[in-house]
Design a protein around this motif. Structure first.
Motif, PDB file in Angstrom:
ATOM      1  N   GLN A  73      -1.950 -11.134  -6.528  1.00 48.17           N
ATOM      2  CA  GLN A  73      -2.967 -11.851  -5.759  1.00 48.17           C
ATOM      3  C   GLN A  73      -4.050 -10.905  -5.241  1.00 48.17           C
ATOM      4  O   GLN A  73      -5.208 -11.305  -5.084  1.00 48.17           O
ATOM      5  CB  GLN A  73      -2.323 -12.601  -4.588  1.00 48.17           C
ATOM      6  CG  GLN A  73      -1.577 -13.862  -5.004  1.00 48.17           C
ATOM      7  CD  GLN A  73      -0.110 -13.603  -5.325  1.00 48.17           C
ATOM      8  OE1 GLN A  73       0.261 -12.480  -5.668  1.00 48.17           O
ATOM      9  NE2 GLN A  73       0.702 -14.638  -5.225  1.00 48.17           N
ATOM     10  N   THR A  76      -6.772 -10.914  -7.730  1.00 46.88           N
ATOM     11  CA  THR A  76      -7.492 -12.159  -8.030  1.00 46.88           C
ATOM     12  C   THR A  76      -8.349 -12.633  -6.863  1.00 46.88           C
ATOM     13  O   THR A  76      -8.980 -13.686  -6.965  1.00 46.88           O
ATOM     14  CB  THR A  76      -6.510 -13.274  -8.424  1.00 46.88           C
ATOM     15  OG1 THR A  76      -5.552 -13.473  -7.373  1.00 46.88           O
ATOM     16  CG2 THR A  76      -5.791 -12.936  -9.716  1.00 46.88           C
ATOM     17  N   TRP A  82      -8.767 -18.661  -9.478  1.00 51.02           N
ATOM     18  CA  TRP A  82      -7.546 -17.857  -9.385  1.00 51.02           C
ATOM     19  C   TRP A  82      -7.288 -17.360  -7.973  1.00 51.02           C
ATOM     20  O   TRP A  82      -6.145 -17.073  -7.622  1.00 51.02           O
ATOM     21  CB  TRP A  82      -7.605 -16.678 -10.360  1.00 51.02           C
ATOM     22  CG  TRP A  82      -7.358 -17.101 -11.773  1.00 51.02           C
ATOM     23  CD1 TRP A  82      -8.300 -17.538 -12.657  1.00 51.02           C
ATOM     24  CD2 TRP A  82      -6.108 -17.193 -12.435  1.00 51.02           C
ATOM     25  NE1 TRP A  82      -7.709 -17.881 -13.848  1.00 51.02           N
ATOM     26  CE2 TRP A  82      -6.351 -17.678 -13.740  1.00 51.02           C
ATOM     27  CE3 TRP A  82      -4.803 -16.908 -12.074  1.00 51.02           C
ATOM     28  CZ2 TRP A  82      -5.335 -17.886 -14.670  1.00 51.02           C
ATOM     29  CZ3 TRP A  82      -3.774 -17.103 -12.994  1.00 51.02           C
ATOM     30  CH2 TRP A  82      -4.045 -17.594 -14.277  1.00 51.02           C
ATOM     31  N   LYS A  85      -4.081 -18.450  -5.850  1.00 49.05           N
ATOM     32  CA  LYS A  85      -3.022 -19.013  -6.679  1.00 49.05           C
ATOM     33  C   LYS A  85      -1.706 -18.264  -6.473  1.00 49.05           C
ATOM     34  O   LYS A  85      -1.694 -17.053  -6.219  1.00 49.05           O
ATOM     35  CB  LYS A  85      -3.388 -18.922  -8.166  1.00 49.05           C
ATOM     36  CG  LYS A  85      -4.552 -19.800  -8.579  1.00 49.05           C
ATOM     37  CD  LYS A  85      -4.152 -21.253  -8.657  1.00 49.05           C
ATOM     38  CE  LYS A  85      -5.269 -22.090  -9.278  1.00 49.05           C
ATOM     39  NZ  LYS A  85      -4.929 -23.530  -9.317  1.00 49.05           N
ATOM     40  N   LEU A  87       1.214 -16.293  -7.766  1.00 47.17           N
ATOM     41  CA  LEU A  87       1.411 -15.441  -8.936  1.00 47.17           C
ATOM     42  C   LEU A  87       2.695 -14.650  -8.738  1.00 47.17           C
ATOM     43  O   LEU A  87       2.888 -14.011  -7.697  1.00 47.17           O
ATOM     44  CB  LEU A  87       0.232 -14.487  -9.122  1.00 47.17           C
ATOM     45  CG  LEU A  87      -1.082 -15.113  -9.573  1.00 47.17           C
ATOM     46  CD1 LEU A  87      -2.243 -14.144  -9.345  1.00 47.17           C
ATOM     47  CD2 LEU A  87      -1.000 -15.496 -11.056  1.00 47.17           C
ATOM     48  N   GLU A 102       1.798 -17.872 -13.454  1.00 45.48           N
ATOM     49  CA  GLU A 102       1.167 -18.805 -12.520  1.00 45.48           C
ATOM     50  C   GLU A 102       1.742 -20.194 -12.779  1.00 45.48           C
ATOM     51  O   GLU A 102       1.449 -20.810 -13.804  1.00 45.48           O
ATOM     52  CB  GLU A 102      -0.348 -18.774 -12.728  1.00 45.48           C
ATOM     53  CG  GLU A 102      -1.148 -19.347 -11.569  1.00 45.48           C
ATOM     54  CD  GLU A 102      -1.157 -20.869 -11.559  1.00 45.48           C
ATOM     55  OE1 GLU A 102      -0.540 -21.466 -10.655  1.00 45.48           O
ATOM     56  OE2 GLU A 102      -1.784 -21.439 -12.468  1.00 45.48           O
ATOM     57  N   LEU A 109      -0.840 -14.138 -16.555  1.00 44.97           N
ATOM     58  CA  LEU A 109      -2.019 -13.349 -16.228  1.00 44.97           C
ATOM     59  C   LEU A 109      -1.678 -11.876 -16.399  1.00 44.97           C
ATOM     60  O   LEU A 109      -0.715 -11.378 -15.813  1.00 44.97           O
ATOM     61  CB  LEU A 109      -2.464 -13.605 -14.784  1.00 44.97           C
ATOM     62  CG  LEU A 109      -3.689 -12.806 -14.322  1.00 44.97           C
ATOM     63  CD1 LEU A 109      -4.959 -13.336 -14.992  1.00 44.97           C
ATOM     64  CD2 LEU A 109      -3.820 -12.850 -12.795  1.00 44.97           C
ATOM     65  N   THR A 120      -6.197 -13.798 -19.430  1.00 46.00           N
ATOM     66  CA  THR A 120      -5.291 -14.932 -19.517  1.00 46.00           C
ATOM     67  C   THR A 120      -5.776 -15.880 -20.603  1.00 46.00           C
ATOM     68  O   THR A 120      -6.827 -15.670 -21.213  1.00 46.00           O
ATOM     69  CB  THR A 120      -5.185 -15.661 -18.170  1.00 46.00           C
ATOM     70  OG1 THR A 120      -4.084 -16.582 -18.203  1.00 46.00           O
ATOM     71  CG2 THR A 120      -6.467 -16.408 -17.838  1.00 46.00           C
TER      72      THR A 120
END
Length: 214
Positions: A73, A76, A82, A85, A87, A102, A109, A120
């Protein structure tokens, strides 16, 4: 030791390419309880067959997501669609690249921390079955060259780093000093064994991540 009775054909292809694990530790029961229904079942079966393990002399590691909470994270933040999200990092390389699942979209990813590149699949959020397919495909098509890092002459570094610097511990990576982003050189002479958490945090501080869809 890999339990072949628990491997599906996709993970079998991975083991054929990389060989048996060099080291492994059992996955605690509470991980299966926590990540069942979140991670694809095929990944949980990989855990049952070989545990959290390293392959290829430490080139590739199947890791405990609990050891990497929030790490993907971090890369992102500010990336449209993203940012924020969930992860879950399930694998990493000797050079600190991260691979995260994800659950909402069922996509893997890839976070290439040295370059700041995220990659991705180019597809819309889909079903849980697509998540199984993504993870199976990740392992089935992988080969050692995918996870190595090349020097400024485009020559792979891992085998030379292993011989020169020694094997990595589970909390270490090979990294460049100075950082490439700060003018360092991608050469064996500038490669060091470094603490993974500290080095990845420093890499993030000097990176502006970009996302590429493939």
């Amino acid at each position: 030791m890999v339990d072949a009775t628990m491997m599906d054909e996709f993970f079998s292809l991975f083991v054929e390419e990389f060989g048996a694990p060099n080291s492994s530790r059992p996955v605690p029961d509470d991980r299966f309880a926590k990540y069942g229904g979140i991670l694809p079942e095929c990944l949980l079966s990989f855990w049952r067959s070989c545990g959290f393990a390293c392959f290829g002399g430490g080139l590739f590691w199947m890791v405990d997501p609990e050891d990497h909470v929030g790490r993907a994270q971090d890369w992102t933040r500010g990336i449209p669609d993203w940012d924020g999200k969930a992860l879950h990092v399930f694998a990493r390389t000797a050079f600190g690249d991260l691979y995260a699942f994800e659950p909402e979209s069922g996509r893997v990813l890839s976070v290439y921390c040295i370059s700041g590149l995220l990659m991705t699949e180019r597809r819309s959020p889909a079903s849980r079955a697509d998540g199984e397919k993504s993870v199976r495909s990740f392992f089935a098509i992988s080969n050692p060259e995918d996870f190595d890092f090349t020097d400024e002459d485009d020559v792979p570094l891992f085998s030379r780093a292993l011989e020169t610097l020694g094997a990595l511990n589970a909390d270490e990576v090979y990294g460049f000093e100075p950082l490439l982003a700060l003018g360092g050189r991608a050469s064996l002479d500038h490669l060091r064994k470094l603490r993974m958490d500290v080095h990845l945090d420093i890499l993030r501080q000097f990176s502006t991540p970009t996302l590429r869809m493939v």
